[in-house]
Design a protein around this motif. Sequence first.
Motif, PDB file in Angstrom:
ATOM      1  N   SER A   2       2.896   3.944  -2.586  1.00  0.00           N
ATOM      2  CA  SER A   2       1.641   4.620  -2.336  1.00  0.00           C
ATOM      3  C   SER A   2       1.730   5.433  -1.059  1.00  0.00           C
ATOM      4  CB  SER A   2       0.529   3.584  -2.222  1.00  0.00           C
ATOM      5  OG  SER A   2       0.852   2.678  -1.205  1.00  0.00           O
ATOM      6  N   HIS A  31      -5.917   5.098  -2.181  1.00  0.00           N
ATOM      7  CA  HIS A  31      -6.002   4.302  -3.399  1.00  0.00           C
ATOM      8  C   HIS A  31      -6.743   2.991  -3.168  1.00  0.00           C
ATOM      9  CE1 HIS A  31      -2.946   1.648  -1.836  1.00  0.00           C
ATOM     10  NE2 HIS A  31      -2.363   2.741  -1.419  1.00  0.00           N
ATOM     11  N   GLY A  33      -5.997   0.590  -0.600  1.00  0.00           N
ATOM     12  CA  GLY A  33      -5.306  -0.408   0.198  1.00  0.00           C
ATOM     13  C   GLY A  33      -5.656  -0.263   1.668  1.00  0.00           C
ATOM     14  N   ASP A  70       0.704  -2.047   3.067  1.00  0.00           N
ATOM     15  CA  ASP A  70      -0.476  -1.534   2.371  1.00  0.00           C
ATOM     16  C   ASP A  70      -1.042  -2.650   1.497  1.00  0.00           C
ATOM     17  OD1 ASP A  70      -2.320   0.372   1.460  1.00  0.00           O
ATOM     18  OD2 ASP A  70      -1.001   1.015  -0.167  1.00  0.00           O
ATOM     19  N   THR A  72      -3.699  -4.477  -0.903  1.00  0.00           N
ATOM     20  CA  THR A  72      -4.752  -4.230  -1.881  1.00  0.00           C
ATOM     21  C   THR A  72      -5.716  -5.421  -1.872  1.00  0.00           C
ATOM     22  OG1 THR A  72      -3.554  -5.356  -3.649  1.00  0.00           O
ATOM     23  CG2 THR A  72      -3.126  -2.974  -3.373  1.00  0.00           C
ATOM     24  N   GLU A  73      -6.793  -5.317  -2.615  1.00  0.00           N
ATOM     25  CA  GLU A  73      -7.728  -6.443  -2.725  1.00  0.00           C
ATOM     26  C   GLU A  73      -7.048  -7.661  -3.352  1.00  0.00           C
ATOM     27  OE1 GLU A  73     -10.750  -6.987  -1.396  1.00  0.00           O
ATOM     28  OE2 GLU A  73     -10.356  -5.073  -0.402  1.00  0.00           O
TER      29      GLU A  73
END
Length: 154
Positions: A2, A31, A33, A70, A72-73
Motif C-alpha cells: 500500500s 486505504h 491503515g 501500516d 489496518t483495523e
Amino acid sequence: MSTCRGGGRSMGSSMRSTLEPQVDLRSRCHHGGVKIGVVAARTGVAVHVLRHWEDEGVVVPDRTAAGHRDYTEEHVSRLRIVRSCQRVGLSLASIRLILHRDEAGRTEVIERHLQHVRNQKNELDAAEAFLTHVLTCRHDLMSRCDSCSAYAAG
C-alpha cells in the motif's frame, strides 16, 4: 503493498476542522491503515512492544511503499486479542500459536492453559473459603482452630 499519502483532507468549514483530530489527518493512509504511533496510542501498547510482536510474528502489519508499518483495523483487532490473551496468562509463543485456528498444537496449548486456569480458580476458591472462615473464627489463636489448621496443612 500500500501507499500512504501525506497531508490532510480538505475541510468544508472551519468548524469541521476543529472537530477532527489532527493525528488522523497526518497518519492515516488513503486505504484506511494507520501508522504505528497511532496504533500504539489507540491500543495502549508501546511502539517498541508492537515492533517486538512483529519480530516474533504475532501481529505483522503491512508495509507502505516507503517501508512504514501500516496497520489496518484487522491488525488493531488482533492486537486487542493479543492483549486479552496476555491478561489470561498466555505467553507470546502460545498466543502466536493459537491466533490461527489451523495451527498444529493449538488445541493442546489451549486445553493445557485452561487446566492451569481451573487449578488457579480452585486455589482461589479455597483461599476465599479460608478467609471467610477467619473473619468469623471464634478461636483466640488460628492455630487452635481445626478449620484454619486444615487449610494451613494444605
